[in-house]
Structure formats: structure tokens, C-alpha cells
Design a protein around this motif. Sequence first.
Motif, PDB file in Angstrom:
ATOM      1  N   PRO A 114      68.784  18.163  37.302  1.00 44.38           N
ATOM      2  CA  PRO A 114      67.462  17.530  37.425  1.00 44.38           C
ATOM      3  C   PRO A 114      66.740  18.048  38.659  1.00 44.38           C
ATOM      4  O   PRO A 114      67.354  18.226  39.715  1.00 44.38           O
ATOM      5  CB  PRO A 114      67.773  16.036  37.587  1.00 44.38           C
ATOM      6  N   GLY A 131      63.222  17.273  40.899  1.00 43.54           N
ATOM      7  CA  GLY A 131      62.047  16.432  41.121  1.00 43.54           C
ATOM      8  C   GLY A 131      60.976  17.244  41.826  1.00 43.54           C
ATOM      9  O   GLY A 131      60.268  18.048  41.216  1.00 43.54           O
ATOM     10  N   GLY A 132      60.890  17.066  43.153  1.00 42.99           N
ATOM     11  CA  GLY A 132      59.956  17.877  43.931  1.00 42.99           C
ATOM     12  C   GLY A 132      60.645  19.077  44.557  1.00 42.99           C
ATOM     13  O   GLY A 132      59.996  19.926  45.170  1.00 42.99           O
ATOM     14  N   GLY A 133      61.974  19.129  44.461  1.00 45.94           N
ATOM     15  CA  GLY A 133      62.720  20.238  45.059  1.00 45.94           C
ATOM     16  C   GLY A 133      62.764  20.195  46.571  1.00 45.94           C
ATOM     17  O   GLY A 133      63.004  21.204  47.225  1.00 45.94           O
ATOM     18  N   SER A 134      62.566  19.010  47.157  1.00 47.39           N
ATOM     19  CA  SER A 134      62.555  18.928  48.630  1.00 47.39           C
ATOM     20  C   SER A 134      63.936  18.645  49.198  1.00 47.39           C
ATOM     21  O   SER A 134      64.080  18.401  50.394  1.00 47.39           O
ATOM     22  CB  SER A 134      61.560  17.852  49.095  1.00 47.39           C
ATOM     23  N   SER A 135      64.949  18.721  48.355  1.00 42.04           N
ATOM     24  CA  SER A 135      66.331  18.509  48.807  1.00 42.04           C
ATOM     25  C   SER A 135      66.654  19.408  49.999  1.00 42.04           C
ATOM     26  O   SER A 135      66.250  20.567  50.030  1.00 42.04           O
ATOM     27  CB  SER A 135      67.299  18.831  47.671  1.00 42.04           C
ATOM     28  N   GLY A 174      71.008  20.025  46.760  1.00 45.92           N
ATOM     29  CA  GLY A 174      71.068  19.202  45.547  1.00 45.92           C
ATOM     30  C   GLY A 174      70.459  19.833  44.309  1.00 45.92           C
ATOM     31  O   GLY A 174      70.830  19.481  43.197  1.00 45.92           O
ATOM     32  N   PRO A 199      58.465   8.870  52.769  1.00 46.57           N
ATOM     33  CA  PRO A 199      59.293   9.876  53.432  1.00 46.57           C
ATOM     34  C   PRO A 199      58.391  10.978  53.991  1.00 46.57           C
ATOM     35  O   PRO A 199      57.242  11.121  53.547  1.00 46.57           O
ATOM     36  CB  PRO A 199      60.181  10.402  52.304  1.00 46.57           C
ATOM     37  N   GLN A 200      58.893  11.733  54.908  1.00 49.92           N
ATOM     38  CA  GLN A 200      58.083  12.821  55.477  1.00 49.92           C
ATOM     39  C   GLN A 200      57.770  13.870  54.418  1.00 49.92           C
ATOM     40  O   GLN A 200      56.828  14.626  54.544  1.00 49.92           O
ATOM     41  CB  GLN A 200      58.815  13.436  56.673  1.00 49.92           C
ATOM     42  N   SER A 201      58.560  13.893  53.368  1.00 50.13           N
ATOM     43  CA  SER A 201      58.335  14.839  52.272  1.00 50.13           C
ATOM     44  C   SER A 201      57.445  14.245  51.180  1.00 50.13           C
ATOM     45  O   SER A 201      57.334  14.817  50.092  1.00 50.13           O
ATOM     46  CB  SER A 201      59.674  15.224  51.646  1.00 50.13           C
ATOM     47  N   THR A 228      59.473  13.236  44.546  1.00 48.95           N
ATOM     48  CA  THR A 228      59.200  12.367  43.391  1.00 48.95           C
ATOM     49  C   THR A 228      60.003  11.066  43.446  1.00 48.95           C
ATOM     50  O   THR A 228      61.026  10.981  44.129  1.00 48.95           O
ATOM     51  CB  THR A 228      59.596  13.092  42.092  1.00 48.95           C
ATOM     52  N   TRP A 263      63.687  10.442  44.996  1.00 53.37           N
ATOM     53  CA  TRP A 263      63.912   9.440  46.054  1.00 53.37           C
ATOM     54  C   TRP A 263      65.081   8.534  45.684  1.00 53.37           C
ATOM     55  O   TRP A 263      65.942   8.244  46.507  1.00 53.37           O
ATOM     56  CB  TRP A 263      62.673   8.542  46.235  1.00 53.37           C
ATOM     57  N   THR A 280      68.527  10.228  45.697  1.00 51.53           N
ATOM     58  CA  THR A 280      69.053  10.532  47.043  1.00 51.53           C
ATOM     59  C   THR A 280      69.041   9.307  47.958  1.00 51.53           C
ATOM     60  O   THR A 280      69.369   9.426  49.139  1.00 51.53           O
ATOM     61  CB  THR A 280      68.218  11.644  47.720  1.00 51.53           C
ATOM     62  N   ALA A 304      66.498   7.723  49.312  1.00 51.08           N
ATOM     63  CA  ALA A 304      65.681   8.209  50.423  1.00 51.08           C
ATOM     64  C   ALA A 304      65.229   7.073  51.348  1.00 51.08           C
ATOM     65  O   ALA A 304      65.137   5.918  50.949  1.00 51.08           O
ATOM     66  CB  ALA A 304      64.446   8.919  49.860  1.00 51.08           C
ATOM     67  N   GLY A 305      64.966   7.459  52.579  1.00 50.73           N
ATOM     68  CA  GLY A 305      64.415   6.535  53.567  1.00 50.73           C
ATOM     69  C   GLY A 305      62.994   6.955  53.894  1.00 50.73           C
ATOM     70  O   GLY A 305      62.709   8.134  54.076  1.00 50.73           O
ATOM     71  N   HIS A 360      60.626   7.456  56.287  1.00 48.02           N
ATOM     72  CA  HIS A 360      60.614   7.482  57.747  1.00 48.02           C
ATOM     73  C   HIS A 360      59.229   7.331  58.355  1.00 48.02           C
ATOM     74  O   HIS A 360      59.091   7.252  59.559  1.00 48.02           O
ATOM     75  CB  HIS A 360      61.312   8.754  58.246  1.00 48.02           C
TER      76      HIS A 360
HETATM   77  C1  LIG Z   1      59.916  18.396  55.209  1.00 45.33           C
HETATM   78  C2  LIG Z   1      60.904  17.402  54.624  1.00 45.33           C
HETATM   79  C3  LIG Z   1      60.840  16.073  55.023  1.00 45.33           C
HETATM   80  C4  LIG Z   1      61.763  15.144  54.502  1.00 45.33           C
HETATM   81  N1  LIG Z   1      61.682  13.827  54.882  1.00 45.33           N
HETATM   82  C5  LIG Z   1      62.546  12.912  54.387  1.00 45.33           C
HETATM   83  C6  LIG Z   1      62.446  11.534  54.751  1.00 45.33           C
HETATM   84  O1  LIG Z   1      61.563  11.128  55.535  1.00 45.33           O
HETATM   85  N2  LIG Z   1      63.350  10.670  54.223  1.00 45.33           N
HETATM   86  C7  LIG Z   1      64.336  11.082  53.355  1.00 45.33           C
HETATM   87  O2  LIG Z   1      65.133  10.251  52.891  1.00 45.33           O
HETATM   88  N3  LIG Z   1      64.441  12.390  52.977  1.00 45.33           N
HETATM   89  C8  LIG Z   1      63.571  13.312  53.458  1.00 45.33           C
HETATM   90  N4  LIG Z   1      63.662  14.625  53.054  1.00 45.33           N
HETATM   91  C9  LIG Z   1      64.640  15.017  52.017  1.00 45.33           C
HETATM   92  C10 LIG Z   1      64.072  14.921  50.558  1.00 45.33           C
HETATM   93  O3  LIG Z   1      62.657  14.921  50.592  1.00 45.33           O
HETATM   94  C11 LIG Z   1      64.560  13.644  49.877  1.00 45.33           C
HETATM   95  O4  LIG Z   1      65.941  13.751  49.625  1.00 45.33           O
HETATM   96  C12 LIG Z   1      63.799  13.312  48.566  1.00 45.33           C
HETATM   97  O5  LIG Z   1      64.214  12.024  48.148  1.00 45.33           O
HETATM   98  C13 LIG Z   1      64.063  14.306  47.449  1.00 45.33           C
HETATM   99  O6  LIG Z   1      63.116  14.047  46.414  1.00 45.33           O
HETATM  100  P1  LIG Z   1      62.689  15.203  45.390  1.00 45.33           P
HETATM  101  O7  LIG Z   1      61.835  14.591  44.338  1.00 45.33           O
HETATM  102  O8  LIG Z   1      62.132  16.353  46.127  1.00 45.33           O
HETATM  103  O9  LIG Z   1      64.104  15.545  44.747  1.00 45.33           O
HETATM  104  P2  LIG Z   1      64.787  16.983  44.545  1.00 45.33           P
HETATM  105  O10 LIG Z   1      64.914  17.689  45.836  1.00 45.33           O
HETATM  106  O11 LIG Z   1      64.134  17.686  43.425  1.00 45.33           O
HETATM  107  O12 LIG Z   1      66.230  16.498  44.061  1.00 45.33           O
HETATM  108  C14 LIG Z   1      67.122  15.860  44.952  1.00 45.33           C
HETATM  109  C15 LIG Z   1      68.375  15.432  44.177  1.00 45.33           C
HETATM  110  O13 LIG Z   1      68.019  14.432  43.227  1.00 45.33           O
HETATM  111  C16 LIG Z   1      68.286  14.855  41.906  1.00 45.33           C
HETATM  112  N5  LIG Z   1      67.162  14.378  41.075  1.00 45.33           N
HETATM  113  C17 LIG Z   1      65.837  14.639  41.245  1.00 45.33           C
HETATM  114  N6  LIG Z   1      65.099  14.008  40.321  1.00 45.33           N
HETATM  115  C18 LIG Z   1      65.973  13.326  39.527  1.00 45.33           C
HETATM  116  C19 LIG Z   1      65.827  12.502  38.372  1.00 45.33           C
HETATM  117  N7  LIG Z   1      64.615  12.242  37.848  1.00 45.33           N
HETATM  118  N8  LIG Z   1      66.946  11.978  37.823  1.00 45.33           N
HETATM  119  C20 LIG Z   1      68.176  12.235  38.329  1.00 45.33           C
HETATM  120  N9  LIG Z   1      68.384  13.018  39.424  1.00 45.33           N
HETATM  121  C21 LIG Z   1      67.298  13.565  40.006  1.00 45.33           C
HETATM  122  C22 LIG Z   1      68.384  16.385  41.967  1.00 45.33           C
HETATM  123  O14 LIG Z   1      69.207  16.918  40.974  1.00 45.33           O
HETATM  124  C23 LIG Z   1      68.981  16.578  43.367  1.00 45.33           C
HETATM  125  O15 LIG Z   1      70.386  16.399  43.326  1.00 45.33           O
HETATM  126  C24 LIG Z   1      62.772  15.570  53.574  1.00 45.33           C
HETATM  127  C25 LIG Z   1      62.810  16.922  53.169  1.00 45.33           C
HETATM  128  C26 LIG Z   1      61.890  17.831  53.697  1.00 45.33           C
HETATM  129  C27 LIG Z   1      61.948  19.264  53.261  1.00 45.33           C
END
Ligand SMILES: Cc1cc2nc3c(=O)[nH]c(=O)nc-3n(C[C@H](O)[C@H](O)[C@H](O)COP(=O)(O)OP(=O)(O)OC[C@H]3O[C@@H](n4cnc5c(N)ncnc54)[C@H](O)[C@@H]3O)c2cc1C
Length: 229
Positions: A126, A128-132, A136, A195-197, A202, A206, A209, A211-212, A214
Motif C-alpha cells: 500500500p 499513501g503519500g509515500g512520506s514514510s 515502509g 503531522p509535519q508531512s 494520507t 497516518w 503508522t 502518526a503523531g 507534531h
Molecule cells: C518531512 C516529513 C515530515 C514528517 N512529519 C511527521 C510527523 O510530524 N509525525 C509523524 O508521525 N510522522 C511524520 N513523518 C513520517 C510520515 O509522514 C508518516 O509516517 C505518515 O503517517 C505516512 O503517511 P503516508 O500517507 O505518506 O504513508 P506512506 O509513506 O505512503 O506509507 C507508510 C506506511 O503505511 C502503509 N500504508 C499507507 N497507506 C495505507 C493504507 N491505505 N492501508 C494500509 N497501509 C497503508 C504503507 O504501506 C507504509 O508501510 C514525516 C515525514 C517527512 C518526510
Amino acid sequence: MKQRLRSFWGWGLADETLPEVYISEFKRMVQLAFGLNSVDETPPPRLEELSLRTPGFSLPSDLKSFCTQETYDRASHTYGKSFRDMIRAINRKFDNPPDYVAYPSTEEEIAALMRFCAEKRIALIPYGGGSSVVGGVEQPRGNHYEGSISCDMVNFDKIIRVNEKSRTARIQAGIYGPAMEAGLKPFGLTIRHFPQSFEFSTLGGWIATRAGGHFATLYTHIDEFVQSL
Ligand SMILES: Cc1cc2nc3c(=O)[nH]c(=O)nc-3n(C[C@H](O)[C@H](O)[C@H](O)COP(=O)(O)OP(=O)(O)OC[C@H]3O[C@@H](n4cnc5c(N)ncnc54)[C@H](O)[C@@H]3O)c2cc1C
């Protein structure tokens, strides 16, 4: 809310560049900090420079309509957004891309993907936004799987139902932070998870993971806002 094209190698949008003065000042700072006479600059990678390996398997016809093997899609789903990811991308190291990127729009399409991947021992990841920042969204290495498909949830971007009385909403997992807040605002509601991202992550990511947020105080973790999945 349709998004502008994202950068395939780093944070942000493809057409956003840093002003030249930022780069020269940054180079000056590095030179001063490390006592260097000069600093080499590596230009960001361009798509035309990449030659990704050919997909290791072919797709059945029912998956072809929403899967792609385009270089942009595969390259932009190869890494997350950690420093390590940026370094590998800047060094043009795209040696382990997903074989395909899927953009399903219905639950049936996701089910079809799952059936195919389970049957053929293909990793389905999966996206989402790829901000892992912990690998991940990366494809597994080794020979445990026959290949991989990155499943981009971008089309699952709807707020399905809002209950103003109980202040709950049913929302699809692929929605990005700004779109979700824009959709809740007319109801006088907010998720209040920042979150900062936020801009490029997405709801589903969130939650996956834990997410918090912040950029907010007190109740900031996504766990606190989820009623059911
Ligand atoms: C600049 C920056 C700032 C950040 N700030 C924070 C912050 O303030 N707080 C914080 O907690 N994290 C932060 N992060 C980390 C990241 O943004 C978080 O982990 C966020 O929750 C990931 O969301 P995403 O949609 O980008 O998920 P992705 O990076 O796309 O995926 C993350 C994980 O979730 C899984 N996943 C995604 N979507 C789904 C779905 N629909 N169903 C099942 N699994 C799924 C993926 O397979 C992967 O394992 C930051 C990262 C960056 C680069």
C-alpha cells in the motif's frame, strides 16, 4: 482535489525548485563549517537518465487497465522520503523499483490485485503519500517474492459521510491531509491532526503508522481520532 505532479526523487512538487541563492548560501555554509575550498554539487536526477529493469512478470488483462509500468510512476514509488532515500535517489540508484504501480479506484480492483498477488507470490505494498521515513513503501529484496506492485491509494480520496451530531466522518484511506481538511471545513469540523508531512501524506498512511501530529498540542496522535477501521 487533484494534485500537481510530485517530484519522483524528493520531497514536494516536480516544478518547485530552490532559488539559486539558497543553493549558493548553503554551499557557502558547508564550506565554512568543514573548512573546504570548494563544494561539488550533484544535480538532481532526471527521468531520462533512469533505465529501470523490465518488470519480472506480466499482468492479467483485468489488472492492466489500472496498472502502469511507466518510469515516472515506478521511480516515484521506489522510495519514501528519508535522508537515506534522498541520497539513493540523488545517486540515481533506482535498482529495486516496483514492477508495476497500481491505481485502483474500487474495492473490487483492490480485491483483484490481492487475489493475483497472493496466487503469484507477489508483494503488494500500500502506498499513501509515500512520506514514510522507515522504508515502509519500499519493495522487498531477496527471492521471497516473485516481484512487487505498489498500490497507490490516491483514488480513494472521498469523504463519504459526515455526521454533524456525533461529529464523526467516514473517510476513504487515500485522502491527503489538505483535501480532508477542506472537505470537513464546511461542516465546521477538523481532524486536528497535523503531522509535519501533512501536505503530502494520507489518512490511511497516518493510521498505518500511528502518526503523531507534531504541529498541534494535547491530543495529536491519529489513534485518538479513529473510531473504527
Ligand atoms: C518531512 C516529513 C515530515 C514528517 N512529519 C511527521 C510527523 O510530524 N509525525 C509523524 O508521525 N510522522 C511524520 N513523518 C513520517 C510520515 O509522514 C508518516 O509516517 C505518515 O503517517 C505516512 O503517511 P503516508 O500517507 O505518506 O504513508 P506512506 O509513506 O505512503 O506509507 C507508510 C506506511 O503505511 C502503509 N500504508 C499507507 N497507506 C495505507 C493504507 N491505505 N492501508 C494500509 N497501509 C497503508 C504503507 O504501506 C507504509 O508501510 C514525516 C515525514 C517527512 C518526510
